[in-house]
Design a protein around this motif. Structure first.
Motif, PDB file in Angstrom:
ATOM      1  N   GLU A 284       0.847  -1.227  -0.159  1.00  0.00           N
ATOM      2  CA  GLU A 284      -0.074  -0.195   0.039  1.00  0.00           C
ATOM      3  C   GLU A 284       0.830   1.474  -0.009  1.00  0.00           C
ATOM      4  N   ASP A 285       2.038   1.228   0.722  1.00  0.00           N
ATOM      5  CA  ASP A 285       2.934   2.565   0.613  1.00  0.00           C
ATOM      6  C   ASP A 285       4.294   2.015   0.551  1.00  0.00           C
ATOM      7  N   LYS A 286       5.182   3.141   0.513  1.00  0.00           N
ATOM      8  CA  LYS A 286       6.752   2.907   0.005  1.00  0.00           C
ATOM      9  C   LYS A 286       7.131   1.734   1.244  1.00  0.00           C
ATOM     10  N   CYS A 287       6.834   1.925   2.450  1.00  0.00           N
ATOM     11  CA  CYS A 287       7.308   0.970   3.500  1.00  0.00           C
ATOM     12  C   CYS A 287       6.774  -0.318   3.066  1.00  0.00           C
ATOM     13  N   ASP A 288       5.932  -0.659   2.429  1.00  0.00           N
ATOM     14  CA  ASP A 288       5.342  -2.019   2.001  1.00  0.00           C
ATOM     15  C   ASP A 288       6.293  -2.630   1.210  1.00  0.00           C
ATOM     16  N   ILE A 289       7.099  -1.998   0.438  1.00  0.00           N
ATOM     17  CA  ILE A 289       7.838  -2.493  -0.506  1.00  0.00           C
ATOM     18  C   ILE A 289       9.301  -3.229  -0.125  1.00  0.00           C
ATOM     19  N   TYR A 290       9.537  -4.460  -0.475  1.00  0.00           N
ATOM     20  CA  TYR A 290      10.411  -5.076   0.167  1.00  0.00           C
ATOM     21  C   TYR A 290      11.657  -4.471   0.314  1.00  0.00           C
ATOM     22  N   ASN A 291      12.541  -4.676   1.290  1.00  0.00           N
ATOM     23  CA  ASN A 291      13.789  -4.012   1.627  1.00  0.00           C
ATOM     24  C   ASN A 291      13.952  -2.443   1.073  1.00  0.00           C
ATOM     25  N   HIS A 292      13.051  -1.524   1.209  1.00  0.00           N
ATOM     26  CA  HIS A 292      13.014  -0.165   0.729  1.00  0.00           C
ATOM     27  C   HIS A 292      14.145   0.514   1.462  1.00  0.00           C
ATOM     28  N   CYS A 293      14.379   0.306   2.848  1.00  0.00           N
ATOM     29  CA  CYS A 293      15.262   0.924   3.319  1.00  0.00           C
ATOM     30  C   CYS A 293      16.787   0.356   3.598  1.00  0.00           C
ATOM     31  N   GLY A 294      16.920  -0.711   2.815  1.00  0.00           N
ATOM     32  CA  GLY A 294      18.255  -1.351   2.697  1.00  0.00           C
ATOM     33  C   GLY A 294      18.632  -2.398   4.094  1.00  0.00           C
ATOM     34  N   PHE A 295      19.854  -2.933   3.959  1.00  0.00           N
ATOM     35  CA  PHE A 295      20.178  -3.645   5.221  1.00  0.00           C
ATOM     36  C   PHE A 295      20.373  -2.981   6.387  1.00  0.00           C
ATOM     37  N   ASN A 296      19.729  -3.535   7.360  1.00  0.00           N
ATOM     38  CA  ASN A 296      19.771  -3.063   9.118  1.00  0.00           C
ATOM     39  C   ASN A 296      18.990  -1.722   8.968  1.00  0.00           C
ATOM     40  N   GLY A 297      18.217  -1.337   8.020  1.00  0.00           N
ATOM     41  CA  GLY A 297      17.441   0.087   8.233  1.00  0.00           C
ATOM     42  C   GLY A 297      16.026  -0.388   8.482  1.00  0.00           C
ATOM     43  N   TYR A 298      15.165   0.492   8.829  1.00  0.00           N
ATOM     44  CA  TYR A 298      13.763   0.175   8.814  1.00  0.00           C
ATOM     45  C   TYR A 298      12.914   1.479   8.421  1.00  0.00           C
ATOM     46  N   CYS A 299      11.815   1.138   8.175  1.00  0.00           N
ATOM     47  CA  CYS A 299      10.803   2.137   7.228  1.00  0.00           C
ATOM     48  C   CYS A 299       9.717   2.740   8.506  1.00  0.00           C
ATOM     49  N   ASP A 300       9.623   3.903   8.376  1.00  0.00           N
ATOM     50  CA  ASP A 300       8.581   4.448   9.384  1.00  0.00           C
ATOM     51  C   ASP A 300       7.665   5.789   8.378  1.00  0.00           C
ATOM     52  N   PRO A 301       6.555   4.973   7.921  1.00  0.00           N
ATOM     53  CA  PRO A 301       5.835   6.026   7.148  1.00  0.00           C
ATOM     54  C   PRO A 301       5.206   7.449   7.839  1.00  0.00           C
ATOM     55  N   THR A 302       5.490   7.368   9.058  1.00  0.00           N
ATOM     56  CA  THR A 302       4.901   8.569   9.680  1.00  0.00           C
ATOM     57  C   THR A 302       5.921   9.657  10.306  1.00  0.00           C
ATOM     58  N   SER A 303       7.343   9.219   9.514  1.00  0.00           N
ATOM     59  CA  SER A 303       8.387  10.008   9.987  1.00  0.00           C
ATOM     60  C   SER A 303       8.356  11.611   9.682  1.00  0.00           C
ATOM     61  N   THR A 304       8.609  12.184  10.581  1.00  0.00           N
ATOM     62  CA  THR A 304       8.398  13.789  10.439  1.00  0.00           C
ATOM     63  C   THR A 304       9.509  14.581   9.664  1.00  0.00           C
TER      64      THR A 304
END
Length: 842
Positions: A284-304
């Motif tokens: 549904e959003d960018k954070c759902d796409i697999y490995n969007h933030c690379g190795f050892n990263g995490y995705c937060d769609p509410t990031s300010t």
């Protein structure tokens, strides 16, 4: 005797008809094209069918109670029949087969059950669940069933997954297109390695995963909480790993579809409105796409901070410069100064997450979460742990441990599970506050109190300002006054009221927009961009509209909103999208545009199936239309405007394929003879940015010319500039290499039939495109020259110079300007010398 013979023929015909009105095909019977069998309750039908206007014939199962034809399973999906001579019957070995003709000896499709017994009573039966089963009607033993061979649809009570007993691995596979049920390149299956999870692939590329099973749902599907519709059964043991979605109410007609674009959707049939209603989809959003933030990263769609990627606790960007440019694909690496095996470390708790890929985790279902923590501490290779089932009846259960790089972690607002990462003491203090001194706690408390006091003061100030503004707005006509507004809205409303009174821009009420879009229903959603989602709507007078709704997590904000309102309301041109009004009410901010049925240019040129529809005359018309629209912005409008974000997705197409330039949120207005400016905040889309803008923040009318040049090259080739081509940096470099070798004709889109275009005209447009993407802005033509060149054939075009972004951009150390050759005795960097303070890709 004559009467008896006629009566016998009549009885025989009734018997033959009854064979096909029943829900079974007997061993000695056959089904020809035109015959249909129905399930016992008439919910499903089985037979031959065609899709749309196609004459190709397929054998499959579809809903019999649904008014619009909805196919749920196809037998010969990759081997259609060209006419109506097809036949369905049993082979001598007992397999149910499809033959291309009644005289065919080799089937084009078969159930292919190897150990079939020669049982003459064998039948094929269609059940009310939509399952075609080969069985012995006496013993009830099943030898084959369509539920074990899904296509693109999952029905209630179908299994997905693997059972060791029969060796069946049930995998969903998309259609090739809405009109072609052949096997597509999107698959959806259970990954059994490590700890089970569902995974979607585009070809061999992992596209989306559900996360692991938590005990009640997949960790990456927070919507799986409705226990009133679905009865979900998940099995994971050495003999079987599978999931089944049942329904409590048999009258509910629902299905899950894996479509050809890489989206999984759930639908429910609305009998009153006679249509399918979509109520869930993924990704549904960018954070759902697999490995969007690379190795050892995490995705937060509410990031300010307008960038959704962060490093996990204890990690830092591997390539900080790329993260500065909003590119996290290189991932994160362990902080160099940190040590995680010295007896002084602990675990940082990351709440509400989809835990990383569990394909390579160590699993122990027989220990508690506390024991899991101790086991991880004793193993220096263990970097993180989590419970396996954190929503079981007895609380957290089982232990998962990670021993290497972690992939595809994301956070949620109100779901997910807890994830524990091994970090050193300093990192532990920052994340959890564990081990911090009393002074540190006191300091944090004082900071919190100070923040509360400041917040109260700001709230009081805003309240006073609101009351003053509200008194002024009460004097305005009621149609302009929103039910509720914030401080920022009041300033926008002041501008909008002035525009509305002068008939420049009507104001729509929120209730009108909500009614037009069916309350922003999922099925009305056209897409989403940097601004937010876009919905189709129909006003009470029947007029179709497109509504851009500012998202709270949008990469754009109020400045872009006001900018677009201010600009586009003043612009009128055949090749610019027309704004009909806007809505600012409650916390909603929306722009209302004319609806353009053919979507955007990228929908056509970057998709093989749709690009076939674009012959050369249509492509040439689009190129000329875009050029005229840009010329209007630069020269012929009341304002001199630089768009700054020209790209394929910002060019919309009406029902006659006339291009309309859209999205003026990033545009800049110039007055008088001003034609250039500078900024410390570079915004736009990489691949379309001119070098002087991307590198130095310098923009001008020649920046738009560069973007237009990239568009020409993409339209001619049907390829994206941002991809790699035969070891070339991008499409521009690839075309330039071919141009220099005299092989440019080879890059013309092969999907264009050669008899639809004049090679010389296409090569002229290619030449113009290369002139527009030259590295130095002064070398590029202005848009009036471009429009002239596009409209006249017998002209000599200057030779293009080296284009931008085809090699490292060099800088003159003394002057700061770009140069093709280093001055004598000077040295400098050969790679992007970025001096920006903020870069925001969209």
């Amino acid at each position: 005797m004559k009467f008896f013979f006629i009566f016998f023929i009549f009885l025989f015909s009734l018997l033959i008809q009854s064979c096909y009105s029943d829900n079974t095909i007997l061993r000695r019977q056959s089904l020809k094209d035109g015959d249909v069998i129905f399930s016992e309750g008439k919910r499903f039908a089985f037979g031959f069918f065609s899709l749309g206007n196609s004459k190709l014939r397929y054998v499959g199962i579809w809903y019999a109670q649904v008014s619009e034809q909805t196919v749920v399973w196809v037998a010969n999906r990759d081997h259609p029949i060209n006419d109506t001579s097809g036949l369905i019957k049993f082979s001598t070995r007992g397999n149910l087969c499809v033959y291309a003709s009644g005289n065919g000896t080799e089937p084009i499709w078969s159930t292919d059950v190897i150990d079939m017994i020669q049982e003459p009573a064998l039948v094929a039966k269609l059940t009310d669940l939509g399952n075609l089963v080969l069985l012995d009607p006496v013993t009830g033993k099943s030898f084959w069933e369509s539920f074990n061979h899904p296509t693109n649809t999952l029905l209630p009570f179908m299994k997905l997954g693997f059972t060791r007993q029969n060796g069946v691995d049930r995998i969903m596979t998309s259609w090739r297109s809405p009109g072609d049920p052949g096997s597509g390149n999107i698959t959806y299956r259970i990954e059994r390695r490590g700890f089970p999870q569902m995974m979607m692939y585009k070809g061999l590329t992992l596209w989306w995963r559900t996360g692991s099973w938590t005990g009640q749902r997949w960790s990456g599907v927070p919507e799986m909480t409705n226990k009133f519709i679905f009865n979900i059964s998940f099995v994971s043991n050495p003999d079987e790993v599978s999931i089944t979605y049942g329904v409590f109410d048999a009258s509910v007609i629902t299905r899950m579809v894996l479509n050809e674009t890489g989206t999984l959707q759930r639908f429910r049939w609305n009998g009153r409105d006679k249509k399918w209603i979509g109520f869930w989809s993924a990704p549904e959003d960018k954070c759902d796409i697999y490995n969007h933030c690379g190795f050892n990263g995490y995705c937060d769609p509410t990031s300010t901070d307008k960038f959704e990627c962060s490093c996990l606790p204890g990690y830092e960007p591997k390539t900080p410069r790329d993260w500065f440019l909003r590119d996290a694909s290189d991932g994160c690496t362990r902080i160099k100064a940190a040590s995680i095996c010295n007896g002084k470390e602990g675990f940082a708790k990351l709440k509400r997450v989809k835990i990383p890929n569990t394909s390579a985790v160590n699993v122990d279902m027989n220990i508690t979460l506390k024991e899991c923590e101790q086991r991880c501490l004793k193993n220096c290779s263990c970097v993180a742990y989590a419970s396996a089932y954190h929503e079981s009846e007895n609380g957290a259960k089982g232990c998962l441990t990670w021993h290497g790089n972690m992939l595809d972690t994301r956070t949620y607002l109100s779901s997910g599970q807890d994830f524990y990462l091994r970090v050193d003491k300093s990192e532990l203090v920052r994340w959890n506050g564990n081990g911090s001194s009393g002074k540190m706690r006191l300091f944090l408390i004082l900071i919190s109190l100070l923040a509360v006091v400041m917040l109260l003061m700001i709230s009081l100030f805003c309240f006073i300002r609101k009351r003053r503004q509200f008194k002024r707005l009460r004097k305005a006509p009621s149609s302009f006054a929103p039910c509720s507004f914030d401080l920022e809205d009041s300033f926008i409303l002041e501008e909008l009221e002035d525009k509305s009174r002068t008939r420049e821009l009507p104001l729509f009420e929120l209730s009108t927009i909500a009614a037009a879009t069916n309350n922003f229903a999922f099925q009305n959603k056209l897409g989403a961009g940097g601004f937010g989602p876009v919905y189709k709507g129909v006003l009470q007078n029947g007029m179709e509209i497109a509504v851009k709704r500012l998202s709270k997590s949008s990469g754009q904000g109020m400045e872009e909103f006001k900018n677009e309102v201010k600009l586009i309301s003043k612009l009128q041109h055949r090749n610019l999208v027309r704004i009909l009004g806007c809505c600012v009410e409650f916390e909603e901010k929306m722009l209302v545009y004319e609806y353009l049925p053919n979507k955007s240019l990228d929908y056509f040129i970057f998709n093989d199936e749709h690009r076939v529809e674009l012959d050369w005359p249509k492509r040439m018309g689009i190129i000329r239309g875009i050029a005229r629209g840009i010329l209007y912005l630069h020269q012929d409008s009341r304002l001199r405007i630089i768009h700054r974000d020209l790209k394929a997705s910002n060019v919309l197409l009406d029902n006659e394929m006339i291009p309309k330039i859209a999205d003026f949120g990033l545009a800049r207005i110039f007055g008088g003879n001003q034609i250039e400016g500078s900024t410390n905040r570079v915004v736009g889309t990489y691949g379309y940015m001119s070098p002087e803008y991307a590198m130095d923040g310098q923009f001008s009318i020649k920046s738009d010319v560069y973007s237009f040049g990239v568009l020409i090259l993409e339209i001619i080739t049907g390829k994206k500039n941002s991809a790699f081509y035969e070891e070339s940096l991008n499409l521009v470099k690839h075309i330039w290499d071919r141009w220099e070798k005299g092989e440019a004709i080879e890059i013309i889109d092969k999907l264009m039939s050669e008899d639809t275009y004049d090679v010389s005209e296409v090569m002229k447009c290619l030449h113009i495109g290369l002139l527009c993407v030259q590295e130095n802005a002064s070398d590029r033509p202005d848009m009036s020259s471009v429009v002239f060149m596009l409209g006249h054939n017998a002209i000599d075009l200057p030779s293009p110079k080296h284009p931008a972004f085809t090699a490292g951009r060099r800088r003159n150390v003394k002057t700061g300007g770009s140069s093709d050759n280093w001055p004598s005795g000077e040295t400098g960097s050969t790679i992007n010398d970025v001096t920006l303070t903020d870069v925001q890709g969209r």
